[in-house]
Write a protein that holds these residues in place. Structure first.
Motif, PDB file in Angstrom:
ATOM      1  N   UNK A  41      33.370  81.082  82.228  1.00  0.00           N
ATOM      2  CA  UNK A  41      32.906  82.456  82.418  1.00  0.00           C
ATOM      3  C   UNK A  41      34.086  83.424  82.441  1.00  0.00           C
ATOM      4  N   UNK A  42      35.165  83.018  83.096  1.00  0.00           N
ATOM      5  CA  UNK A  42      36.343  83.870  83.193  1.00  0.00           C
ATOM      6  C   UNK A  42      36.994  84.064  81.829  1.00  0.00           C
ATOM      7  N   UNK A  43      37.078  83.001  81.035  1.00  0.00           N
ATOM      8  CA  UNK A  43      37.727  83.065  79.729  1.00  0.00           C
ATOM      9  C   UNK A  43      36.794  83.526  78.626  1.00  0.00           C
ATOM     10  N   UNK A  44      35.532  83.752  78.922  1.00  0.00           N
ATOM     11  CA  UNK A  44      34.611  84.201  77.888  1.00  0.00           C
ATOM     12  C   UNK A  44      33.967  83.050  77.128  1.00  0.00           C
ATOM     13  N   UNK A  45      34.098  81.834  77.606  1.00  0.00           N
ATOM     14  CA  UNK A  45      33.392  80.716  77.020  1.00  0.00           C
ATOM     15  C   UNK A  45      34.143  79.918  75.984  1.00  0.00           C
ATOM     16  N   UNK A  46      35.370  80.265  75.661  1.00  0.00           N
ATOM     17  CA  UNK A  46      36.109  79.542  74.627  1.00  0.00           C
ATOM     18  C   UNK A  46      36.894  78.418  75.253  1.00  0.00           C
ATOM     19  N   UNK A  47      36.677  77.215  74.774  1.00  0.00           N
ATOM     20  CA  UNK A  47      37.432  76.058  75.234  1.00  0.00           C
ATOM     21  C   UNK A  47      38.272  75.575  74.069  1.00  0.00           C
ATOM     22  N   UNK A  48      39.581  75.858  74.076  1.00  0.00           N
ATOM     23  CA  UNK A  48      40.407  75.478  72.927  1.00  0.00           C
ATOM     24  C   UNK A  48      40.591  73.968  72.839  1.00  0.00           C
ATOM     25  N   UNK A  49      40.576  73.478  71.610  1.00  0.00           N
ATOM     26  CA  UNK A  49      40.923  72.083  71.390  1.00  0.00           C
ATOM     27  C   UNK A  49      42.236  72.052  70.611  1.00  0.00           C
ATOM     28  N   UNK A  50      42.676  70.872  70.241  1.00  0.00           N
ATOM     29  CA  UNK A  50      43.975  70.741  69.576  1.00  0.00           C
ATOM     30  C   UNK A  50      44.008  71.470  68.243  1.00  0.00           C
ATOM     31  N   UNK A  51      42.892  71.462  67.506  1.00  0.00           N
ATOM     32  CA  UNK A  51      42.861  72.154  66.213  1.00  0.00           C
ATOM     33  C   UNK A  51      43.014  73.663  66.405  1.00  0.00           C
ATOM     34  N   UNK A  52      42.383  74.202  67.450  1.00  0.00           N
ATOM     35  CA  UNK A  52      42.511  75.637  67.722  1.00  0.00           C
ATOM     36  C   UNK A  52      43.945  76.012  68.079  1.00  0.00           C
ATOM     37  N   UNK A  53      44.589  75.180  68.873  1.00  0.00           N
ATOM     38  CA  UNK A  53      45.983  75.450  69.253  1.00  0.00           C
ATOM     39  C   UNK A  53      46.887  75.366  68.025  1.00  0.00           C
ATOM     40  N   UNK A  97      56.624  75.082  61.815  1.00  0.00           N
ATOM     41  CA  UNK A  97      56.878  73.709  61.394  1.00  0.00           C
ATOM     42  C   UNK A  97      55.972  72.738  62.148  1.00  0.00           C
ATOM     43  N   UNK A  98      55.989  72.798  63.467  1.00  0.00           N
ATOM     44  CA  UNK A  98      55.176  71.882  64.273  1.00  0.00           C
ATOM     45  C   UNK A  98      53.683  72.152  64.102  1.00  0.00           C
ATOM     46  N   UNK A 104      47.968  69.493  59.654  1.00  0.00           N
ATOM     47  CA  UNK A 104      47.766  68.479  58.619  1.00  0.00           C
ATOM     48  C   UNK A 104      47.254  67.165  59.215  1.00  0.00           C
ATOM     49  N   UNK A 105      47.781  66.786  60.361  1.00  0.00           N
ATOM     50  CA  UNK A 105      47.342  65.536  60.971  1.00  0.00           C
ATOM     51  C   UNK A 105      45.933  65.649  61.540  1.00  0.00           C
ATOM     52  N   UNK A 106      45.606  66.778  62.153  1.00  0.00           N
ATOM     53  CA  UNK A 106      44.304  66.924  62.805  1.00  0.00           C
ATOM     54  C   UNK A 106      43.188  67.297  61.839  1.00  0.00           C
ATOM     55  N   UNK A 113      54.119  60.830  58.947  1.00  0.00           N
ATOM     56  CA  UNK A 113      55.338  61.048  58.164  1.00  0.00           C
ATOM     57  C   UNK A 113      55.131  62.140  57.120  1.00  0.00           C
ATOM     58  N   UNK A 114      53.976  62.150  56.470  1.00  0.00           N
ATOM     59  CA  UNK A 114      53.703  63.201  55.482  1.00  0.00           C
ATOM     60  C   UNK A 114      53.624  64.560  56.157  1.00  0.00           C
ATOM     61  N   UNK A 115      52.952  64.632  57.294  1.00  0.00           N
ATOM     62  CA  UNK A 115      52.808  65.909  58.001  1.00  0.00           C
ATOM     63  C   UNK A 115      54.165  66.449  58.440  1.00  0.00           C
ATOM     64  N   UNK A 116      55.018  65.586  58.975  1.00  0.00           N
ATOM     65  CA  UNK A 116      56.354  66.028  59.404  1.00  0.00           C
ATOM     66  C   UNK A 116      57.191  66.431  58.194  1.00  0.00           C
ATOM     67  N   UNK A 117      57.077  65.689  57.090  1.00  0.00           N
ATOM     68  CA  UNK A 117      57.814  66.036  55.873  1.00  0.00           C
ATOM     69  C   UNK A 117      57.401  67.378  55.309  1.00  0.00           C
ATOM     70  N   UNK A 118      56.090  67.635  55.270  1.00  0.00           N
ATOM     71  CA  UNK A 118      55.609  68.935  54.771  1.00  0.00           C
ATOM     72  C   UNK A 118      56.002  70.044  55.741  1.00  0.00           C
ATOM     73  N   UNK A 119      55.900  69.786  57.043  1.00  0.00           N
ATOM     74  CA  UNK A 119      56.304  70.784  58.032  1.00  0.00           C
ATOM     75  C   UNK A 119      57.774  71.145  57.936  1.00  0.00           C
ATOM     76  N   UNK A 120      58.603  70.179  57.561  1.00  0.00           N
ATOM     77  CA  UNK A 120      60.037  70.458  57.473  1.00  0.00           C
ATOM     78  C   UNK A 120      60.392  71.316  56.254  1.00  0.00           C
TER      79      UNK A 120
END
Length: 165
Positions: A41-53, A97-98, A104-106, A113-120
């Motif tokens: 209620x305080x935050x307006x109903x949004x519960x962030x997950x890893x994809x949102x972050x 980068x991160x 990419x992973x989520x 390894x591909x995600x870290x390589x593309x991020x770099x």
């Protein structure tokens, strides 16, 4: 010359710790938990997950890395020396980068390894920009050192992207 970078870093750190604290306070969110209902209620109903972050990190990182001076001016820190601007730009690149790797992973089911390589690739672009736009001359950083780090990062990125294991 006064540096406003710590003020900007403090704001970023406070925001990051608030998000982390909110997510760590109750990792198993259920509607039946009274604290969860109150927080939603305080935050307006949004519960962030890893994809949102990860998506939030993509936005913040891209804005900070691509338009550093605009971001600094909007936050009231527009009058900085070149080293501080470079530091903020590299912080934005690191966030991007991160966030690219996490996204990419989520969302794309890429291997780590591909995600870290593309991020770099973000780091490679940032190092090349610093090398070729003359920033290294303004700061007294040797071009050879920049070129060496750029070359090594490009090799690691290539190896990570093409990792078949």
């Amino acid at each position: 010359m006064r540096c406003y970078l710590p003020n900007l870093l403090v704001q970023t750190a406070v925001f990051s710790s608030a998000v982390a604290s909110a997510m760590a306070a109750n990792p198993f969110l259920t509607q039946s938990n009274p604290l969860t209902r109150q927080a939603l209620e305080l935050r307006g109903g949004w519960t962030p997950d890893a994809k949102d972050v990860a998506k939030l990190g993509l936005t913040v990182g891209a804005a900070t890395a691509l338009s550093t001076k605009t971001v600094l001016e909007k936050t009231g820190n527009g009058n900085l020396d070149p080293m501080s601007v470079l530091t903020v730009r590299r912080i934005g690149g690191s966030i991007l980068n991160y966030s690219v790797a996490a996204y990419l992973m989520l969302s794309q089911n890429a291997s780590a390894s591909t995600a870290v390589g593309v991020g770099s690739i973000i780091t490679i672009i940032e190092l090349a920009k610093t090398l070729f736009d003359g920033t290294h001359k303004d700061l007294g950083i040797p071009a050879e050192g920049q070129a060496m780090v750029l070359f090594i990062t490009a090799i690691f990125s290539h190896l990570l992207i093409n990792d078949s294991g």
